[in-house]
Design a protein around this motif. Structure first.
Motif, PDB file in Angstrom:
ATOM      1  N   GLU A 597      14.112  -5.190   4.090  1.00 23.13           N
ATOM      2  CA  GLU A 597      14.346  -4.699   2.717  1.00 23.13           C
ATOM      3  C   GLU A 597      12.917  -4.721   1.974  1.00 23.13           C
ATOM      4  O   GLU A 597      12.448  -3.821   1.378  1.00 23.13           O
ATOM      5  CB  GLU A 597      15.564  -5.121   2.117  1.00 23.13           C
ATOM      6  N   GLN A 599      10.187  -5.210   3.471  1.00 25.52           N
ATOM      7  CA  GLN A 599       8.928  -4.344   4.232  1.00 25.52           C
ATOM      8  C   GLN A 599       9.170  -2.924   3.815  1.00 25.52           C
ATOM      9  O   GLN A 599       8.029  -2.221   3.407  1.00 25.52           O
ATOM     10  CB  GLN A 599       9.154  -4.324   5.698  1.00 25.52           C
ATOM     11  N   SER A 600      10.367  -2.410   3.670  1.00 29.62           N
ATOM     12  CA  SER A 600      10.417  -0.953   3.156  1.00 29.62           C
ATOM     13  C   SER A 600      10.128  -0.638   1.677  1.00 29.62           C
ATOM     14  O   SER A 600       9.523   0.369   1.341  1.00 29.62           O
ATOM     15  CB  SER A 600      12.048  -0.517   3.281  1.00 29.62           C
ATOM     16  N   ALA A 601      10.334  -1.849   0.881  1.00 32.00           N
ATOM     17  CA  ALA A 601      10.036  -1.625  -0.583  1.00 32.00           C
ATOM     18  C   ALA A 601       8.648  -1.716  -0.527  1.00 32.00           C
ATOM     19  O   ALA A 601       7.873  -0.989  -1.327  1.00 32.00           O
ATOM     20  CB  ALA A 601      10.674  -2.819  -1.409  1.00 32.00           C
ATOM     21  N   GLN A 603       6.288  -0.703   1.609  1.00 23.80           N
ATOM     22  CA  GLN A 603       5.895   0.688   2.108  1.00 23.80           C
ATOM     23  C   GLN A 603       6.081   1.776   1.179  1.00 23.80           C
ATOM     24  O   GLN A 603       5.171   2.554   0.974  1.00 23.80           O
ATOM     25  CB  GLN A 603       6.761   0.841   3.512  1.00 23.80           C
ATOM     26  N   ALA A 604       7.223   1.897   0.374  1.00 24.69           N
ATOM     27  CA  ALA A 604       7.257   2.809  -0.548  1.00 24.69           C
ATOM     28  C   ALA A 604       6.548   2.589  -1.680  1.00 24.69           C
ATOM     29  O   ALA A 604       5.708   3.747  -2.321  1.00 24.69           O
ATOM     30  CB  ALA A 604       8.700   2.539  -1.047  1.00 24.69           C
ATOM     31  N   VAL A 605       6.184   1.231  -2.033  1.00 28.57           N
ATOM     32  CA  VAL A 605       5.197   0.940  -3.009  1.00 28.57           C
ATOM     33  C   VAL A 605       3.759   1.695  -2.797  1.00 28.57           C
ATOM     34  O   VAL A 605       2.760   2.226  -3.592  1.00 28.57           O
ATOM     35  CB  VAL A 605       5.141  -0.420  -3.659  1.00 28.57           C
ATOM     36  N   ARG A 606       3.518   1.183  -1.452  1.00 30.30           N
ATOM     37  CA  ARG A 606       2.189   1.622  -0.968  1.00 30.30           C
ATOM     38  C   ARG A 606       2.075   2.965  -1.038  1.00 30.30           C
ATOM     39  O   ARG A 606       1.117   3.383  -1.119  1.00 30.30           O
ATOM     40  CB  ARG A 606       2.198   0.862   0.412  1.00 30.30           C
ATOM     41  N   GLY A 607       3.020   3.692  -0.768  1.00 28.71           N
ATOM     42  CA  GLY A 607       2.963   5.173  -0.413  1.00 28.71           C
ATOM     43  C   GLY A 607       2.648   5.794  -1.752  1.00 28.71           C
ATOM     44  O   GLY A 607       1.922   6.812  -2.133  1.00 28.71           O
ATOM     45  N   GLU A 608       3.601   5.259  -2.785  1.00 30.75           N
ATOM     46  CA  GLU A 608       3.438   5.836  -4.143  1.00 30.75           C
ATOM     47  C   GLU A 608       2.045   5.504  -4.515  1.00 30.75           C
ATOM     48  O   GLU A 608       1.364   6.344  -5.409  1.00 30.75           O
ATOM     49  CB  GLU A 608       4.104   5.127  -4.937  1.00 30.75           C
ATOM     50  N   ARG A 611      -0.111   7.882  -3.151  1.00 32.22           N
ATOM     51  CA  ARG A 611      -0.197   9.357  -3.871  1.00 32.22           C
ATOM     52  C   ARG A 611      -0.784   9.457  -5.218  1.00 32.22           C
ATOM     53  O   ARG A 611      -1.706  10.297  -5.765  1.00 32.22           O
ATOM     54  CB  ARG A 611       1.225   9.391  -4.071  1.00 32.22           C
TER      55      ARG A 611
END
Length: 887
Positions: A597, A599-601, A603-608, A611
């Motif tokens: 969890e 790690q996915s969080a 990754q999401a913050v890193r993608g945002e 962007r």
């Protein structure tokens, strides 16, 4: 009810009592159309009965017509009024009522259409006619077909007048302030440089301004060049074209140019009106001459075409609003009231003219209808009738008194005929003179129209140039407005983009901290996982290692795979270790879920964050592009004040841009100063001269080569000739005569023959010289005779030309004055005989001159022949034997 109305409308519109169709324009409904088709079917089915009914009705109509005709021819006391002869009063009243209704409807429709047309005509007239101060017209020439148009000018509005006055007042104030500043601060030579620049491009008044400028630069006391430039302009309020740099000045210049264009058109229109008045005067003179020509034609009984002395419709623009009776092609309807009014006017005119009839009859009876007298009017038609007593009957002879009276009558008749012939020639001469004068008036006016055409061309050039300059100024103002709007929009956009960029930068910072926190949490969880594995080794694997190393490794693999511990062989672990291992394995599985969890969080913050970073970079690029565009726009706006649009007058041939069919593209063209062109031409000329010199050197070198080749060829030919001569001498047969000549024994005989031949030659030469001198003298004599004969022929030709001119002038005078008929027959015969003698003399002189010319030609040919016979002739040498001939 609807069927009854449809039947009634059809019965009103379609058929009369005889069943014949009545023509009326009515828009029929579907019911009426269906009813018409039914009626046509019934008519087709009952055709026989209808025909019989029609015949019966026609018979009744013929009978009624006969009765009406009989009633009209009956005496008045027996005549029955037409109103009482009515068969069906109700039908008559209904027909009259229907006709009145139709007449009223037609009147209303026509009145409404006329009102609409009048309204449209009034509006068109207000827009296209009343709004024009000068209407378009065209001046036509008489004979050349040349036409000149004037300039239509629109009436300026109050706002336009106020704008022009306001701009002129502001410009006068500006000029006055500039003059006062020059007086206080000294003359500025800013406009002087402009004048010099104008001189380079060939301005009309630039030469005088440049002279003044040059004088100022040299320190001379001359007139201010600014004042010279202002005085030479059409409008002194105009700005110099190099001074029109701001938007306000461009707007003022546009208004002033519009006023200048209008005044230029008005100036040409004044000249156009002057020529139109001159044409009216010429037409008045032609009308007077036409009246006299008509009188002459009436007296001569001829019917020649007259000259048109009217202005065309194009020359009278006001004729557009005038409707003549000839323009209305339909027949005019005259009401009874109008007929009655015309009859009353005719009766009044007859009453007024009754007293003038007596005077007209007296004038016609006493003086032939004219105050000039009957003899002047009927002079050509007057005849002298022969008295009846001067005509002898059969077998009778005239007495001496009758014969004498007959001779007097014949003399009077001849005198009358001669007088009529003279009068006729005078009239014909006057007719020709009048027509010649009319043609002369035509020619004078047409020649003067060339001046008007030149003025039109000059005005067109001036107007087109100023309109082009005005359009360029309007484009510059519009471009400046667009640039200002674009600059405001770009600045606003930059402000918004900066705000958005700041927000994006804040979001990137916030997300950067969140990403760091997520990664720190993930690293902590990963560290906890490693600690859990060590704790599992310590509490489970190490105690289980006592039972065997394989068990410990199996436990560790199972833990790492997060597999079920029940897969292990039974009996390997105690219950406490098994329970503790299961607890630790469950904790590890839960911890792995937390790590996933986290790690996915992360990754999401890193993608945002990526962007947001890309968005921030795009914003930075957009801001950079907007700043560059704004900088380019501001640079162009700053340069617009100095990059002005100018118009140049160039001579034909100076423009080297390829001309297109409609409009040439000068976007990539450049104006080159004359000095640069002259310098380039000088450089080209110098290079050309050098090249020509090199070519001359090459030519001379090649010439030397050819001379050497020719010399070699000549020497080779001479060598060949000498060899051939040597061979001929070697092969020559030596005879006795040749031997004697070689030995010299025959020298005396040869010398005697040579001396005799020389004496003969000298004698022949002497004789030939004497003969040549004799022939030359004879030729000189003949030449002198020919010159004398030529001078005499020239004098005779001049005399003949002078006599012919005199004869022609006398003939013209006789034709114009009518004096030929008054000359006697003897004088006519003498003139004819003298003319015949002159013609014969002229012919004889021509024949004599031709004979003498032929004799001179023959003598010249004989002289040439004798000279050729006395000259010695030599045989021509062959070209192949010449040693210096080049083949």
């Amino acid at each position: 009810a609807q069927g009854a109305e449809a039947a009634g409308s059809v019965s009103r519109a379609l058929f009369d009592l005889l069943g014949e169709q009545v023509e009326e324009e009515i828009q029929r409904t579907f019911a009426e159309t269906q009813l018409l088709s039914d009626l046509e079917m019934q008519n087709a089915m009952n055709a026989a009965r209808k025909n019989a009914t029609r015949e019966q009705l026609r018979g009744l109509k013929a009978t009624l017509d006969q009765l009406l005709e009989h009633n009209d021819q009956a005496p008045e006391i027996e005549r029955i009024p037409r109103e009482e002869i009515v068969l069906d009063r109700e039908l008559r009243d209904s027909v009259i009522l229907s006709g009145d209704e139709r007449v009223a409807a037609t009147k209303a429709r026509i009145h409404r259409e006329n009102m609409v047309k009048d309204l449209m005509a009034r509006r068109i007239k207000e827009l296209a006619w009343d709004s024009m101060a000068v209407h378009g017209a065209r001046l036509l020439s008489f004979t050349t077909g040349q036409t000149v148009h004037n300039f239509p000018i629109r009436v300026p509005t109050k706002q336009e007048k106020a704008a022009i006055e306001r701009v002129k007042a502001m410009r006068r104030i500006e000029i006055a302030m500039t003059r006062s500043q020059k007086k206080e601060l000294g003359m500025s030579n800013s406009l002087i440089e402009l004048a010099v620049a104008d001189t380079a491009v060939g301005g009309e008044n630039a030469a005088r301004v440049a002279e003044a400028a040059e004088g100022v630069l040299q320190g001379e006391t001359v007139e201010d060049p600014d004042e010279v430039w202002i005085r030479n302009q059409d409008d002194p309020c105009l700005y110099h074209r190099f001074e029109v740099s701001t938007r306000e000045r461009k707007t003022s210049q546009i208004i002033l140019l519009e006023d200048c264009i209008t005044r230029a058109k008005q100036g040409f229109n004044a000249l156009f009106d002057d020529f139109m008045k001159r044409k009216v005067v010429v037409l008045g003179k032609i009308e007077e001459k036409n009246l006299r020509i008509v009188e002459i034609q009436e007296e001569l009984g001829s019917n020649e075409e007259l000259f048109d002395a009217r202005l065309s419709d194009d020359e009278q623009p006001d004729r557009v609003l005038v409707v003549e009776d000839d323009d209305v092609k339909v027949e005019k309807w005259v009401s009874k009231e109008e007929q009655r009014r015309r009859q009353e006017q005719e009766e009044e005119a007859k009453k007024k003219g009754a007293g003038e009839d007596a005077a007209d009859r007296a004038l016609m009876g006493m003086m032939g209808g004219t105050l000039a007298g009957e003899s002047k009017v009927n002079k050509l038609s007057e005849t002298l009738e022969k008295p009846a007593h001067l005509t002898p009957g059969e077998g009778e002879e005239l007495t001496e008194e009758q014969a004498k009276e007959l001779k007097e009558w014949e003399a009077q008749k001849k005198a009358l005929e001669a007088e009529q012939e003279t009068y006729r020639k005078v009239l014909e001469g006057e007719n020709k003179k009048l027509r010649a004068e009319i043609l002369e008036e035509f020619k004078k006016f047409d020649d003067g129209m060339q001046e008007l055409m030149d003025a039109r061309l000059k005005t067109d050039y001036n107007v087109y140039e100023q309109e082009l300059y005005k359009i360029k100024l309007i484009q510059a103002v519009a471009q400046e407005e667009d640039d200002i709007a674009a600059s405001i929009a770009l600045k606003k956009s930059l402000t918004e983009m900066d705000e958005r960029r700041e927000g994006a930068a804040r979001a990137v910072d916030e997300f950067s901290s969140e990403v760091a926190e997520a990664e720190r949490l993930l690293e902590g969880l990963k560290a906890d996982s490693a600690n859990g594995e060590r704790h599992f080794k310590k509490e489970v694997v190490d105690p289980a290692a006592a039972g065997g190393k394989d068990v410990a490794e199996m436990l560790l693999r199972t833990y790492r795979r997060r597999a079920d511990l029940r897969e292990l062989p039974p009996g390997q672990l105690t219950d406490e270790l098994m329970q503790r291992a299961e607890e630790l394995l469950e904790e590890a599985i839960q911890h792995d879920h937390k790590v996933a969890e986290a790690q996915s969080a992360a990754q999401a913050v890193r993608g945002e964050l990526e962007r947001l970073t890309w968005t921030l970079n795009q914003m930075d690029e957009g801001i950079h592009q907007a700043e560059e565009e704004l900088q380019e726009l501001e640079t162009r706006m700053m340069g617009a004040g100095s990059d002005l649009d100018l118009t140049f007058m160039l001579k034909q041939g100076q423009v080297e841009v390829e001309q297109a069919a409609v409009a040439a593209d000068f976007s990539d063209a450049e104006i080159v100063e004359k000095g640069v062109i002259h310098a380039n031409n000088s450089l080209i000329t110098h290079s050309g001269r050098e090249k020509v010199g090199i070519l001359h050197e090459i030519k001379d070198f090649r010439k030397g080569i050819h001379v050497l080749q020719w010399e070699n060829s000549r020497l080779d030919l001479e060598e060949e000739e000498l060899l051939q001569r040597t061979k001929d001498l070697q092969l020559l047969r030596v005879t006795k005569g040749l031997q004697s000549i070689i030995k010299g024994s025959d020298e005396g005989k040869t010398a005697h023959e040579n001396s005799s031949l020389e004496k003969l030659v000298s004698y022949q030469t002497k004789v030939h010289g004497q003969r040549v001198k004799e022939k030359a003298k004879s030729v000189e004599g003949l030449t002198a005779q020919a010159r004398v004969a030529g001078r005499e022929n020239a004098e005779l030709d001049e005399d003949i030309f002078a006599l012919e001119s005199a004869v022609v002038e006398r003939q013209r005078l006789c034709e114009l004055q009518g004096t030929a008929a008054q000359q006697g027959e003897g004088r006519a015969k003498k003139s004819e005989e003298s003319k015949m003698r002159m013609m014969v003399t002229h012919r004889k002189l021509l024949d004599l001159a031709k004979a003498q010319t032929r004799e001179i030609e023959l003598m010249r040919e004989e002289l040439v022949r004798l000279r050729a016979r006395t000259f010695p002739s030599f045989a021509q040498l062959s070209q192949s034997s010449l040693p210096d001939t080049i083949m």
